[in-house]
Scaffold this active site. Structure first.
Site, PDB file in Angstrom:
ATOM      1  N   GLU A 362       0.823  -1.212   0.000  1.00 24.67           N
ATOM      2  CA  GLU A 362       0.000   0.000   0.000  1.00 24.67           C
ATOM      3  C   GLU A 362       0.855   1.259   0.000  1.00 24.67           C
ATOM      4  O   GLU A 362       1.192   1.795   1.063  1.00 24.67           O
ATOM      5  CB  GLU A 362      -0.936   0.019   1.216  1.00 24.67           C
ATOM      6  CG  GLU A 362      -2.005  -1.055   1.161  1.00 24.67           C
ATOM      7  CD  GLU A 362      -2.986  -0.992   2.322  1.00 24.67           C
ATOM      8  OE1 GLU A 362      -2.791  -0.193   3.258  1.00 24.67           O
ATOM      9  OE2 GLU A 362      -3.963  -1.768   2.286  1.00 24.67           O
ATOM     10  N   GLU A 450      -6.215  -7.598  -0.614  1.00 24.67           N
ATOM     11  CA  GLU A 450      -6.447  -7.437   0.828  1.00 24.67           C
ATOM     12  C   GLU A 450      -7.769  -6.717   1.043  1.00 24.67           C
ATOM     13  O   GLU A 450      -8.016  -5.671   0.437  1.00 24.67           O
ATOM     14  CB  GLU A 450      -5.307  -6.618   1.468  1.00 24.67           C
ATOM     15  CG  GLU A 450      -5.437  -6.520   2.981  1.00 24.67           C
ATOM     16  CD  GLU A 450      -4.400  -5.577   3.606  1.00 24.67           C
ATOM     17  OE1 GLU A 450      -3.192  -5.787   3.409  1.00 24.67           O
ATOM     18  OE2 GLU A 450      -4.849  -4.626   4.292  1.00 24.67           O
TER      19      GLU A 450
HETATM   20  C1  IDC Z   1      -2.892  -3.638  10.617  1.00 27.65           C
HETATM   21  C2  IDC Z   1      -3.108  -4.778  11.584  1.00 27.65           C
HETATM   22  C3  IDC Z   1      -2.808  -4.325  12.985  1.00 27.65           C
HETATM   23  C4  IDC Z   1      -1.400  -3.769  13.029  1.00 27.65           C
HETATM   24  C5  IDC Z   1      -1.215  -2.691  12.005  1.00 27.65           C
HETATM   25  C6  IDC Z   1       0.238  -2.295  11.939  1.00 27.65           C
HETATM   26  O1  IDC Z   1      -4.424  -5.242  11.464  1.00 27.65           O
HETATM   27  O2  IDC Z   1      -2.938  -5.395  13.898  1.00 27.65           O
HETATM   28  O3  IDC Z   1      -1.157  -3.241  14.317  1.00 27.65           O
HETATM   29  O4  IDC Z   1      -1.587  -3.153  10.716  1.00 27.65           O
HETATM   30  O5  IDC Z   1       0.419  -1.059  11.418  1.00 27.65           O
HETATM   31  C7  IDC Z   1      -3.995  -2.188   5.855  1.00 27.65           C
HETATM   32  C8  IDC Z   1      -2.646  -2.781   5.906  1.00 27.65           C
HETATM   33  C9  IDC Z   1      -2.521  -3.738   7.067  1.00 27.65           C
HETATM   34  C10 IDC Z   1      -3.259  -3.259   8.293  1.00 27.65           C
HETATM   35  C11 IDC Z   1      -4.743  -3.247   7.912  1.00 27.65           C
HETATM   36  C12 IDC Z   1      -5.655  -2.870   9.075  1.00 27.65           C
HETATM   37  O6  IDC Z   1      -2.282  -3.400   4.702  1.00 27.65           O
HETATM   38  O7  IDC Z   1      -1.149  -3.892   7.341  1.00 27.65           O
HETATM   39  O8  IDC Z   1      -3.042  -4.165   9.328  1.00 27.65           O
HETATM   40  N1  IDC Z   1      -4.928  -2.335   6.796  1.00 27.65           N
HETATM   41  O9  IDC Z   1      -5.350  -1.594   9.545  1.00 27.65           O
HETATM   42  N2  IDC Z   1      -4.473  -1.409   4.921  1.00 27.65           N
HETATM   43  C13 IDC Z   1      -5.698  -1.014   5.250  1.00 27.65           C
HETATM   44  C14 IDC Z   1      -6.009  -1.606   6.453  1.00 27.65           C
END
Ligand code: IDC
Length: 524
Positions: A362, A450
């Site tokens: 992303e 995702e």
């Molecule tokens: C989130 C995880 C969370 C973690 C965080 C780290 O769910 O547990 O603490 O990242 O920064 C994304 C990302 C993905 C995110 C997810 C939810 O690709 O890494 O994971 N998210 O926030 N993009 C949109 C949402």
């Protein structure tokens, strides 16, 4: 891009030329003894198309390797385009290219060709090998020279290369600790040297020194049959549709891991098998770059990722290698690391139709499609394509992979490329769905690598009604997806309840509301 295509074509033509002269042979050489020390190495090099046997089906493991044979293999391993040679020798183009690249000096193998078919000396071979595959490598003079009993016999012009080769474990010496710089090298020995050096090309010493240590990481993942990949083979993109090798539309649905550095335990063989048992046909391995991931611990992250990918291959699933940039929003910030990582991965998995590459999870923050993401994609795609000409590559876009319209207006040129769109059902709705329809109608292939049932922060909800609208929408358009995430973290997007066993089999009691919903949607 025209330059890149020309380069690719040159590489293809070079391979073809070498395939014709001398004729190609695959693994299964008549004189490669089963269970010999070199069998696995020879087979792997042959399967990767990096070396060939003699026209009569022999490999000649004990024959001394000639300079031309050695250089031709080095050129293939490094993906160097051929140059025009001065003689009619079958390897003249490779030799000329290697000379131009500075892998050897003209006096070492004069271009007139009289030494091309002579056995190459071990010291010259090491120099060419290191220049071709590990040009940045350096060895510690005191430490490494002390390991070489006959160091005094070495010509000073080879010190640097030989010391680096010892430092990197590419050269090891004989039982008596000698390097024998002037001696020849057998074809079997050469094969092992190449494979060891290739195994180290996954990164520089500073970033990934022991990552591809062939002593510790299995040479080849174990493949199983009866599942998705053995039925469907290589994927291809036809128009906007993901298709199988036969050209029939295919939809991949499965789970994404959480960050390997936190929840890598749920990428074990049993966890992936439990996911597949519920109907998933793809698994995404999310390797964060920041957040304590690859950039801070490249060796252990790569080992974990390899293990996870091998586990998915062992379950006959498609598997996505995800370079999970997030806090490091600009993919260009670590493009060099990404390049070496992806070329290492593409080399390892070149023969496996299972593997898809997601090159930047992303992009976000102060990045633009035209300024950073597209140029990044072009570089990484070239690195992957040098090894894997047909694997599907997934490309992200700015604003956390939501700006597919910018990509649609200015797409990357190439085959088997798809663009990722990420959504979270509690945050994103119709606007993004409309955007998907727009880009599809302009011909852009979309892959939802995702999505979550939660809000975009991974919590809140769960938003199952909104999720169902999304999944119906994707199903109507044959769009593939992976759900975030297969872990037991206490956040609503997690599919498993805290403490869920890794072994399974998992039932409803093990799953969160999100997990129950998502697992019920793998098949439709
Ligand atoms: C989130 C995880 C969370 C973690 C965080 C780290 O769910 O547990 O603490 O990242 O920064 C994304 C990302 C993905 C995110 C997810 C939810 O690709 O890494 O994971 N998210 O926030 N993009 C949109 C949402």
């Amino acid at each position: 891009m025209r330059g890149k295509m020309a380069y690719l074509w040159a590489a293809v033509l070079c391979c073809l030329a070498v395939l014709i002269l001398p004729p190609a042979e695959c693994a299964g050489f008549s004189d490669v003894e089963e269970d010999s020390w070199y069998e696995a190495a020879v087979d792997e090099m042959a399967e990767r198309g990096l070396l060939h046997g003699y026209p009569d089906g022999r490999f000649g493991p004990e024959d001394p390797i000639t300079a031309a044979q050695f250089v031709a293999i080095a050129v293939r391993c490094a993906g160097l385009p051929p140059a025009s040679g001065q003689t009619a020798h079958w390897a003249a183009g490779s030799l000329a290219a290697a000379l131009q690249a500075g892998w050897y000096d003209w006096d070492e193998l004069p271009p007139t060709g009289e030494t091309f078919d002579q056995p190459i000396s071990r010291q010259l071979a090491i120099k060419i090998l290191m220049k071709a595959l590990l040009p940045q490598a350096k060895g510690d003079f005191n430490r490494q020279s002390a390991r070489i009993q006959d160091f005094a016999d070495l010509n000073g012009r080879y010190y640097e290369a030989v010391l680096a080769a010892y430092e990197y474990g590419v050269a090891t010496g004989d039982e008596a600790g000698r390097f024998r710089p002037e001696s020849s090298l057998t074809r079997a020995e050469a094969c092992t040297l190449f494979l060891r050096a290739l195994a180290k090309t996954g990164g520089t010493k500073e970033t990934v020194s022991e990552v591809f240590d062939i002593e510790t990481s299995p040479l080849q993942p174990v493949v199983s049959s009866g599942g998705t990949v053995s039925k469907n083979g290589w994927l291809q993109v036809v128009g906007t549709q993901l298709c199988n090798e036969a050209g029939e539309p295919i939809v991949l649905r499965g789970m994404s891991s959480h960050g390997l550095q936190w929840y890598g335990q749920y990428t074990g063989r049993a966890s992936i098998e439990n996911t597949a048992a519920n109907g998933a046909n793809v698994f995404r391995v999310a390797m964060y770059t920041g957040e304590g991931g690859y950039l801070s611990q490249p060796e252990s992250m790569t080992q974990q990722l390899i293990q996870a990918v091998d586990n998915a291959i062992g379950n006959d699933l498609y598997v996505i290698i995800d370079w999970h940039i997030l806090s490091d929003g600009n993919p260009m910030s670590h493009v060099t690391e990404a390049e070496s990582f992806f070329s290492g991965m593409a080399a390892r998995y070149a023969q496996y139709p299972n593997v898809l590459y997601e090159i930047c999870n992303e992009p976000n923050g102060n990045v633009t499609w035209a300024g950073e993401v597209k140029p990044y994609a072009e570089r990484i795609i070239a690195a992957i394509r040098a090894w894997s000409p047909r694997a599907v590559i997934l490309i992200g876009s700015p604003t956390w992979s939501q700006d597919i319209h910018l990509a649609a207006a200015n797409p990357v040129v190439g085959e088997n490329l798809m663009y990722t769109l990420h959504f979270y059902a509690g945050t994103h709705g119709k606007e993004l769905r409309d955007r998907i329809d727009d880009v599809l109608s302009s011909g852009l292939p979309v892959f939802v690598s995702e999505w979550g049932t939660s809000r975009a922060d991974g919590s809140g909800g769960v938003f199952l009604e909104e999720s169902a609208v999304w999944l119906d929408f994707l199903a109507q358009r044959n769009i593939s997806w992976c759900n975030w995430s297969l872990c037991d973290k206490s956040e609503t997007s997690a599919a498993l309840r805290p403490g869920t066993s890794l072994e399974g089999p998992w039932g409803e009691v093990d799953m969160t509301d999100s997990g129950k919903f998502v697992f019920s949607r793998f098949l439709h």
